[in-house]
Write a protein that holds these residues in place. Structure first.
Motif, PDB file in Angstrom:
ATOM      1  N   ILE A  46       0.834  -1.202   0.000  1.00  0.00           N
ATOM      2  CA  ILE A  46       0.000   0.000   0.000  1.00  0.00           C
ATOM      3  C   ILE A  46       0.869   1.253   0.000  1.00  0.00           C
ATOM      4  N   ARG A  47       1.961   1.233   0.769  1.00  0.00           N
ATOM      5  CA  ARG A  47       2.879   2.382   0.739  1.00  0.00           C
ATOM      6  C   ARG A  47       3.416   2.600  -0.663  1.00  0.00           C
ATOM      7  N   ALA A  48       3.762   1.504  -1.327  1.00  0.00           N
ATOM      8  CA  ALA A  48       4.298   1.613  -2.682  1.00  0.00           C
ATOM      9  C   ALA A  48       3.279   2.248  -3.626  1.00  0.00           C
ATOM     10  N   GLU A  49       2.011   1.856  -3.522  1.00  0.00           N
ATOM     11  CA  GLU A  49       0.980   2.425  -4.381  1.00  0.00           C
ATOM     12  C   GLU A  49       0.764   3.910  -4.082  1.00  0.00           C
ATOM     13  N   LEU A  50       0.765   4.258  -2.801  1.00  0.00           N
ATOM     14  CA  LEU A  50       0.597   5.663  -2.421  1.00  0.00           C
ATOM     15  C   LEU A  50       1.715   6.524  -2.996  1.00  0.00           C
ATOM     16  N   VAL A  51       2.938   6.002  -2.956  1.00  0.00           N
ATOM     17  CA  VAL A  51       4.087   6.746  -3.480  1.00  0.00           C
ATOM     18  C   VAL A  51       4.074   6.748  -5.001  1.00  0.00           C
ATOM     19  N   ARG A  52       3.829   5.591  -5.616  1.00  0.00           N
ATOM     20  CA  ARG A  52       3.884   5.465  -7.071  1.00  0.00           C
ATOM     21  C   ARG A  52       2.863   6.375  -7.749  1.00  0.00           C
ATOM     22  N   ARG A  53       1.702   6.510  -7.158  1.00  0.00           N
ATOM     23  CA  ARG A  53       0.634   7.301  -7.776  1.00  0.00           C
ATOM     24  C   ARG A  53       0.622   8.754  -7.297  1.00  0.00           C
ATOM     25  N   GLY A  54       1.575   9.109  -6.457  1.00  0.00           N
ATOM     26  CA  GLY A  54       1.713  10.502  -6.043  1.00  0.00           C
ATOM     27  C   GLY A  54       0.688  10.958  -5.021  1.00  0.00           C
ATOM     28  N   ALA A  55      -0.006  10.026  -4.379  1.00  0.00           N
ATOM     29  CA  ALA A  55      -0.999  10.418  -3.374  1.00  0.00           C
ATOM     30  C   ALA A  55      -0.336  10.825  -2.066  1.00  0.00           C
ATOM     31  N   LEU A  56       0.733  10.132  -1.704  1.00  0.00           N
ATOM     32  CA  LEU A  56       1.454  10.496  -0.487  1.00  0.00           C
ATOM     33  C   LEU A  56       2.484  11.559  -0.856  1.00  0.00           C
ATOM     34  N   ARG A  57       2.308  12.753  -0.306  1.00  0.00           N
ATOM     35  CA  ARG A  57       3.163  13.885  -0.687  1.00  0.00           C
ATOM     36  C   ARG A  57       4.314  14.113   0.290  1.00  0.00           C
ATOM     37  N   ALA A  58       4.092  13.833   1.579  1.00  0.00           N
ATOM     38  CA  ALA A  58       5.139  14.120   2.568  1.00  0.00           C
ATOM     39  C   ALA A  58       4.983  13.219   3.786  1.00  0.00           C
ATOM     40  N   VAL A  59       6.120  12.915   4.413  1.00  0.00           N
ATOM     41  CA  VAL A  59       6.150  12.218   5.706  1.00  0.00           C
ATOM     42  C   VAL A  59       7.030  13.055   6.627  1.00  0.00           C
ATOM     43  N   VAL A  60       6.483  13.428   7.775  1.00  0.00           N
ATOM     44  CA  VAL A  60       7.200  14.265   8.739  1.00  0.00           C
ATOM     45  C   VAL A  60       7.379  13.485  10.032  1.00  0.00           C
ATOM     46  N   ALA A  61       8.619  13.303  10.454  1.00  0.00           N
ATOM     47  CA  ALA A  61       8.893  12.671  11.750  1.00  0.00           C
ATOM     48  C   ALA A  61       8.802  13.743  12.824  1.00  0.00           C
TER      49      ALA A  61
END
Length: 653
Positions: free
Chosen positions: A305-320
């Motif tokens: 699911i992470r791969a799909e979110l990244v591949r399709r550009g839905a996940l824009r940023a991750v902030v620690a």
């Protein structure tokens, strides 16, 4: 107020003494009231019995009406429905009526209802409810996740629309007590939707927003994943702090749900279900800000699911985020920023490592975290990323999607953010820094104010409430909104909590009455920060307080300003009054819980001068520490890469 219970710490506050004194009373006085509830480690006592004992032994008793109401409310709490009495009290405050048990409420004694109405008339309905909610949240901090004010303010800023203004419509599908939606209302959102599994908490959130804002809001009770209350709604922003580790989130019932366009989340990945729920409710240009456990960035079960979110550009940023961002658990927390999939170009993702931001000012709501700095870094990097001007730095990295699509799809920011390359060493600058540092040490050599041991018996204390009632101190609080039609209002600079704690000059403006303006000699109390009380700076004269800022104006013929500021900044006062809460928090200063030693004016001025010298000493010390840290870090970097070499026997300068 029969039935109200108090802890040993609350007895200390009522009597104006330290906790050690209460322990001594229990050991040395056989007639001290015994525990009636609680445990051996955390006993609870009858408030009526304690007050009677204190008065019998000639002790001053300070029980504020608000404190009485809270203790009475605690005594009425139903363990099976912890928030029920809070919701019913809110209905009394907001609607002037007590909901019946058939309405989902809980029966309240008439005396309690009458006292709640009186306090609502005295303090204001919103102020009273926020005070009770704050105390309730602290009492249930281990059971109920409450998004801290700095995190809520950050999430409100990162879902702003392109021009930086607030989104018009916002949804929180796991709204709890309404903290995130409250922050969105503060930012200017116009329509709010909230859903919460616990009906009592949903009612608390509804009442909270109704009392504090004219923003249109709709709340519903129920499980947003299994029974979505707003299935057809599309909004400009979704903010969510979902329940972490929720194994039974409904996977078996929702196997063919249309929301799982990036993949059906496994049982062990409930947070990915909440994220996709948020994405399903966004309009074409909306943003979602969802708090996630750090493990969600790397768990093998969520890799596809992470791969799909990244591949399709839905996940824009991750902030620690810094440790302590969650109120319930100590695990690492990330903030994921997402939006509808991109259909053009190569998707990119912004990774920000704000987990170890320097704590030089320690001005956040968690010890050792400089939240204003975290906020500035995250918001500036995110906006630069959105407008195409973002660049890699020591705290962030922008990567094309294909760089992350390996066997792990590890989205942990610290894995990818690289330290800044070491700049060429400027030996002349290092020498100047060293000379300036040694000069600063010489200036500090005089040390802090010289003191001697005080008298054995501490002085009597008076509550700030007493000083306000007698006219020795005038007190007023900042407001988030002013009526522009009100006669006499003019534009003023406004002192915000963040600017006040950071000691930066006010820049924003607001309409206010001239009598609200800060003047020389005033004392400012900020909701948040370990240094939440201080005299006003010259740059703040003429400005008005914003939300979370309280102004105290002492009568100089009765109370010395520096003495007042120093005693209110004392650790016990900060803990009792709530000024240690986070920047932007809705907690107000409870003047009945703040105490000031009773001293003559000459003594006050002498102690006030010592407080003033100590403040200047502390400012110089902090500045020197910061300069020294920067110099040491440059030397360390240079030595590590071989740009400089040590001199074993340097000449004395």
């Amino acid at each position: 107020m029969s039935g109200a219970l108090v802890t040993a710490a609350e007895i200390a506050r009522i009597a104006g003494v330290g906790s050690a004194a209460v322990s001594n009373w229990r050991r040395r006085h056989p007639d001290f009231p015994g525990p009636v509830a609680g445990t051996a480690a955390s006993p609870q006592f009858s408030l009526d019995e304690v007050v009677a004992w204190l008065r019998e032994h000639g002790r001053a008793v300070t029980v504020s009406p608000l404190g009485e109401l809270w203790r009475w409310m605690s005594a009425l709490r139903d363990p099976a429905r912890p928030a029920a009495v809070l919701a019913s009290t809110g209905a009394v405050i907001a609607d002037g009526r007590q909901p019946g048990c058939g309405d989902g409420g809980t029966g309240l004694p008439q005396g309690f209802v009458d006292q709640a109405r009186r306090l609502s008339a005295d303090l204001g309905a919103s102020v009273l409810f926020e005070e009770l909610l704050d105390r309730w949240s602290q009492a249930h901090a281990r059971q109920v996740e409450v998004t801290s004010a700095p995190v809520a303010a950050l999430m409100a800023d990162v879902v702003a629309v392109g021009d930086g203004s607030a989104p018009r419509t916002v949804l929180d599908p796991a709204c709890g007590t309404g903290g995130l939606l409250s922050a969105m209302a503060d930012s200017g959102a116009e329509v709010l939707y909230g859903q919460e599994l616990d009906p009592d908490l949903a009612e608390v959130a509804r009442i909270r927003l109704r009392l504090k804002s004219d923003t249109e809001s709709v709340f519903s009770a129920g499980d947003a994943l299994l029974d979505d209350a707003f299935p057809e709604h599309r909004v400009q922003a979704v903010v969510c702090n979902p329940p972490f580790g929720q194994r039974s989130w409904g996977r078996n019932e929702l196997g063919y749900d249309a929301r799982w366009s990036y993949g059906l989340p496994p049982n062990a990945e409930p947070e990915l279900a909440w994220l996709q729920h948020a994405l399903a409710h966004l309009d074409s240009d909306g943003h979602a800000a969802v708090l996630m456990p750090a493990a969600a960035a790397v768990r093998p079960s969520g890799r596809r699911i992470r791969a799909e979110l990244v591949r399709r550009g839905a996940l824009r940023a991750v902030v620690a985020l810094p440790s302590g961002a969650s109120s319930v658990h100590g695990m690492g927390t990330h903030l994921w920023l997402a939006g509808p999939p991109e259909d053009h170009g190569t998707p990119r993702i912004l990774l920000i490592d704000a987990e170890n931001v320097p704590a030089s000012a320690a001005s956040g709501d968690r010890e050792g975290t400089e939240w204003p700095l975290v906020h500035r870094i995250v918001v500036s990097q995110w906006r630069a990323f959105l407008d195409g001007t973002g660049a890699d730095s020591e705290v962030c990295r922008i990567l094309p999607a294909h760089d992350l699509l390996d066997d792990e799809v590890n989205l942990t920011p610290s894995r990818h953010v690289q330290p800044e390359a070491v700049e060429a060493v400027d030996l002349r600058r290092l020498e100047e820094d060293g000379s300036r540092f040694r000069q600063g040490l010489m200036e500090l050599s005089a040390g802090p104010p010289v003191v001697v041991e005080g008298v054995a018996e501490p002085p009597a204390v008076a509550s700030l409430d007493d000083l306000v009632r007698t006219g020795a101190v005038r007190m007023w609080r900042g407001q988030s909104r002013r009526d522009s039609a009100r006669e006499g209002v003019v534009e003023h600079l406004v002192i915000t909590v963040r600017q006040g704690i950071a000691r930066t000059e006010p820049t924003e403006r607001i309409l206010a009455l001239p009598e609200e303006a800060v003047a020389e000699g005033d004392v400012l109390v900020f909701n948040g920060g370990s240094e939440g009380t201080r005299p006003a700076d010259p740059a703040e004269y003429g400005a008005v307080p914003g939300p979370g800022v309280t102004v105290l104006r002492p009568d100089p013929s009765v109370v010395d300003g520096w003495f007042l500021a120093g005693t209110l900044a004392h650790g016990a006062n900060r803990r009792q009054a709530g000024v240690m809460s986070s920047p932007g928090s809705r907690t107000r200063v409870d003047s009945a819980r703040l105490s000031v030693p009773v001293r003559g004016l000459d003594e006050q001025r002498s102690i006030g001068r010592a407080f003033q010298r100590l403040a200047r000493f502390n400012e110089a010390l902090n500045g020197l520490a910061g300069d020294g840290h920067d110099m040491a870090q440059r030397l360390l970097d240079a030595l590590a890469v071989g740009s400089v070499e040590p001199v074993e026997d340097p000449p004395h300068s």
